[in-house]
Design a protein around this motif. Structure first.
Motif, PDB file in Angstrom:
ATOM      1  N   GLN A   7       0.633  -1.578   0.398  1.00 57.50           N
ATOM      2  CA  GLN A   7      -0.223  -0.190   0.468  1.00 57.50           C
ATOM      3  C   GLN A   7       1.400   1.132   0.301  1.00 57.50           C
ATOM      4  N   THR A   8       1.987   0.975   0.943  1.00 55.43           N
ATOM      5  CA  THR A   8       2.567   2.415   0.448  1.00 55.43           C
ATOM      6  C   THR A   8       3.275   3.008  -0.616  1.00 55.43           C
ATOM      7  N   THR A   9       4.010   1.686  -1.360  1.00 54.92           N
ATOM      8  CA  THR A   9       4.253   2.251  -2.341  1.00 54.92           C
ATOM      9  C   THR A   9       3.239   2.638  -3.550  1.00 54.92           C
ATOM     10  N   ALA A  10       2.154   1.643  -3.574  1.00 52.66           N
ATOM     11  CA  ALA A  10       1.213   1.985  -4.378  1.00 52.66           C
ATOM     12  C   ALA A  10       0.561   3.657  -3.862  1.00 52.66           C
ATOM     13  N   MET A  11       0.644   3.818  -2.785  1.00 49.74           N
ATOM     14  CA  MET A  11      -0.048   5.333  -2.271  1.00 49.74           C
ATOM     15  C   MET A  11       1.420   6.163  -3.185  1.00 49.74           C
ATOM     16  N   ALA A  12       2.792   6.151  -2.911  1.00 49.51           N
ATOM     17  CA  ALA A  12       3.183   7.200  -3.413  1.00 49.51           C
ATOM     18  C   ALA A  12       3.490   7.132  -5.034  1.00 49.51           C
ATOM     19  N   ALA A  13       3.669   6.157  -5.808  1.00 51.52           N
ATOM     20  CA  ALA A  13       2.777   6.574  -7.386  1.00 51.52           C
ATOM     21  C   ALA A  13       1.806   7.011  -7.178  1.00 51.52           C
ATOM     22  N   GLY A  14       0.662   7.255  -6.445  1.00 51.03           N
ATOM     23  CA  GLY A  14      -0.360   7.512  -6.618  1.00 51.03           C
ATOM     24  C   GLY A  14       0.327   9.388  -6.653  1.00 51.03           C
ATOM     25  N   ILE A  15       1.325   9.331  -5.678  1.00 55.60           N
ATOM     26  CA  ILE A  15       1.234  11.038  -5.019  1.00 55.60           C
ATOM     27  C   ILE A  15       1.844  11.612  -6.046  1.00 55.60           C
ATOM     28  N   ASP A  16       2.871  10.932  -6.076  1.00 51.56           N
ATOM     29  CA  ASP A  16       3.625  11.644  -7.467  1.00 51.56           C
ATOM     30  C   ASP A  16       3.358  11.789  -8.805  1.00 51.56           C
ATOM     31  N   ALA A  17       2.490  11.537  -9.460  1.00 54.16           N
ATOM     32  CA  ALA A  17       1.901  10.978 -10.078  1.00 54.16           C
ATOM     33  C   ALA A  17       0.449  12.519 -10.186  1.00 54.16           C
ATOM     34  N   ALA A  18      -0.022  12.928  -9.333  1.00 53.65           N
ATOM     35  CA  ALA A  18      -0.841  14.202  -8.978  1.00 53.65           C
ATOM     36  C   ALA A  18      -0.365  15.382  -9.092  1.00 53.65           C
ATOM     37  N   ARG A  19      -1.245  16.076 -10.110  1.00 52.60           N
ATOM     38  CA  ARG A  19      -0.968  17.420 -10.236  1.00 52.60           C
ATOM     39  C   ARG A  19      -2.417  18.418  -9.958  1.00 52.60           C
ATOM     40  N   GLY A  20      -2.784  17.989  -9.054  1.00 52.27           N
ATOM     41  CA  GLY A  20      -3.553  18.707  -8.023  1.00 52.27           C
ATOM     42  C   GLY A  20      -3.206  19.643  -6.596  1.00 52.27           C
ATOM     43  N   ASP A  21      -3.838  21.274  -6.515  1.00 50.14           N
ATOM     44  CA  ASP A  21      -2.641  21.614  -5.327  1.00 50.14           C
ATOM     45  C   ASP A  21      -2.784  20.811  -3.992  1.00 50.14           C
ATOM     46  N   TYR A  22      -4.620  20.333  -4.182  1.00 54.79           N
ATOM     47  CA  TYR A  22      -4.729  19.238  -2.334  1.00 54.79           C
ATOM     48  C   TYR A  22      -4.573  17.697  -3.405  1.00 54.79           C
ATOM     49  N   ILE A  23      -4.235  17.018  -2.510  1.00 52.67           N
ATOM     50  CA  ILE A  23      -3.860  15.292  -2.676  1.00 52.67           C
ATOM     51  C   ILE A  23      -4.974  14.609  -1.761  1.00 52.67           C
ATOM     52  N   ALA A  24      -6.106  14.381  -2.057  1.00 48.04           N
ATOM     53  CA  ALA A  24      -6.049  12.714  -0.730  1.00 48.04           C
ATOM     54  C   ALA A  24      -6.424  11.554  -1.302  1.00 48.04           C
ATOM     55  N   THR A  25      -5.700  11.082   0.129  1.00 42.51           N
ATOM     56  CA  THR A  25      -5.730   9.206  -0.682  1.00 42.51           C
ATOM     57  C   THR A  25      -6.672   9.009   0.543  1.00 42.51           C
ATOM     58  N   LEU A  26      -7.094   7.856  -0.010  1.00 41.61           N
ATOM     59  CA  LEU A  26      -9.082   7.088  -0.515  1.00 41.61           C
ATOM     60  C   LEU A  26      -8.171   5.371   0.132  1.00 41.61           C
ATOM     61  N   ASP A  27      -8.896   4.607   0.529  1.00 39.31           N
ATOM     62  CA  ASP A  27      -8.901   3.537   0.217  1.00 39.31           C
ATOM     63  C   ASP A  27     -10.123   2.851  -0.573  1.00 39.31           C
ATOM     64  N   GLY A  28     -10.206   2.289  -1.188  1.00 43.40           N
ATOM     65  CA  GLY A  28     -10.844   1.516  -2.594  1.00 43.40           C
ATOM     66  C   GLY A  28     -11.504   0.645  -1.887  1.00 43.40           C
ATOM     67  N   ASP A  29     -11.967   0.579  -0.277  1.00 45.28           N
ATOM     68  CA  ASP A  29     -12.502  -0.726   0.413  1.00 45.28           C
ATOM     69  C   ASP A  29     -13.515  -0.143   0.159  1.00 45.28           C
ATOM     70  N   LEU A  30     -14.835   0.818   0.278  1.00 38.91           N
ATOM     71  CA  LEU A  30     -16.239   1.784   0.103  1.00 38.91           C
ATOM     72  C   LEU A  30     -16.333   1.920   1.561  1.00 38.91           C
ATOM     73  N   GLN A  31     -14.966   1.383   2.643  1.00 39.28           N
ATOM     74  CA  GLN A  31     -15.382   2.310   4.402  1.00 39.28           C
ATOM     75  C   GLN A  31     -15.139   3.659   4.460  1.00 39.28           C
ATOM     76  N   ASN A  32     -14.252   3.932   3.792  1.00 40.86           N
ATOM     77  CA  ASN A  32     -13.926   5.375   3.760  1.00 40.86           C
ATOM     78  C   ASN A  32     -14.996   5.950   2.892  1.00 40.86           C
ATOM     79  N   ASP A  33     -15.653   6.989   3.196  1.00 38.29           N
ATOM     80  CA  ASP A  33     -16.726   7.841   2.632  1.00 38.29           C
ATOM     81  C   ASP A  33     -16.108   9.337   2.088  1.00 38.29           C
ATOM     82  N   PRO A  34     -16.254   8.890   0.252  1.00 39.15           N
ATOM     83  CA  PRO A  34     -15.591  10.482  -0.241  1.00 39.15           C
ATOM     84  C   PRO A  34     -16.747  11.700  -0.312  1.00 39.15           C
ATOM     85  N   GLU A  35     -17.886  11.581   0.619  1.00 37.36           N
ATOM     86  CA  GLU A  35     -18.324  13.061   0.876  1.00 37.36           C
ATOM     87  C   GLU A  35     -17.573  13.310   2.076  1.00 37.36           C
TER      88      GLU A  35
END
Length: 311
Positions: free
Chosen positions: A68-96
């Motif tokens: 998970q750490t490396t996957a998260m780092a890869a996504g952060i490196d590719a991100a272009r936004g002024d703000y970066i949100a990290t979220l689990d993909g299992d629907l337990q976190n709520d995007p709202e």
């Protein structure tokens, strides 16, 4: 672009459609992108994302499972936004919760807004109890008091996220890594839902990994730029103990007692040798840190702002 949402996923095919539908609904008013990082899935997760993707969706497919750490780092490196949100993909976190976290970051000027799972929907023995113990221990040893280190849902300023230095399994200690940069961190309650599809990737077996990573975090936080203070100080204490034992044995020898068979002789020798080794390790660690900073022209500080007056 204002916001990048980074979602590491592994074998979460059944959760992709409802997650995307939810994200599109709650982020409709924000200029955003969603970056899925497929971490070696074998159930067709990446294909499911591609089939439902629009122009705001990006998919990074890693060559194998890196964690998970490396996957998260890869996504952060590719991100272009002024703000970066990290979220689990299992629907337990709520995007709202993401827009509320972004709004609070902007309003109050935080560098990191960390989620705290309210009414956590996990098993008590397998997840909640180890998590509570871990949160207490991490807070006590690092001095960074957060209620829920294990919640993936966090929002960062991009400059903070991109300088975390994530590797190994350090995603659990993101607040500590951010604190090393001088980031301003707060937490807020977020919703948490029971898992409805897929299998949890966590278990009691990760406890020892958490403890070893915690030891590393304490070292990085307190001694990364001055390792001699750790190794040298402890070495001097051990060496002093060894010399005191040796001096005591010398006095006994001068009084005519036999010391060759005493266990204390071995202890004195061992403490003396270990003391010298710790001090030598401190010297070597200092030289390595100097090489690290000087050869790469790195600085042991980060300038947050520079102001130049006019007139």
């Amino acid at each position: 672009m204002k916001l990048s949402v980074v979602i590491p996923v592994m074998d979460e095919k059944g959760n992709i459609r409802p997650l995307l539908e939810n994200l599109r609904e709650v982020l409709a008013g924000l200029d955003h992108e969603v970056i899925f990082v497929d971490d070696g899935s074998r159930d067709g997760t990446a294909e499911a994302i591609k089939a439902l993707a629009d122009a705001r969706i990006r998919v990074l497919v890693l060559s194998r499972n890196y964690g998970q750490t490396t996957a998260m780092a890869a996504g952060i490196d590719a991100a272009r936004g002024d703000y970066i949100a990290t979220l689990d993909g299992d629907l337990q976190n709520d995007p709202e919760d993401i827009p509320r976290m972004v709004e609070r970051m902007e309003r109050e000027g935080w560098d990191v807004v960390a989620g705290t799972r309210k009414g956590r929907q996990d098993g008590w023995l397998s997840r909640k109890l180890p998590s509570k113990a871990g949160n207490l221990l991490i807070g006590r040893l690092t001095g960074i008091q957060l209620s829920d280190y294990g919640c993936t849902l966090k929002v960062f300023r991009a400059e903070t996220a991109k300088n975390l230095g994530l590797y190994g399994e350090l995603h659990r200690f993101i607040p500590v890594l951010a604190n090393l940069q001088g980031a301003r961190i707060t937490e807020m309650d977020v919703r948490h839902h029971p898992r409805v599809s897929g299998q949890s990737k966590y278990g009691l077996g990760r406890a020892m990994r958490v403890l070893s990573d915690l030891a590393l975090m304490v070292f990085l936080q307190k001694y990364s730029s001055r390792p001699m203070h750790l190794f040298g100080s402890s070495g001097l204490v051990v060496l002093a103990g060894g010399l005191l034992v040796d001096l005591y044995l010398v006095l006994l020898k001068m009084l005519g007692e036999t010391i060759g068979t005493r266990p204390l002789l071995f202890l004195g020798f061992l403490l003396t040798v270990v003391g010298f080794q710790l001090i030598t390790t401190g010297f070597l660690a200092e030289l390595m840190m100097r090489t690290y900073y000087e050869s790469q022209k790195k600085r042991p500080y980060r300038v947050k702002e520079e102001f130049v007056g006019s007139g």
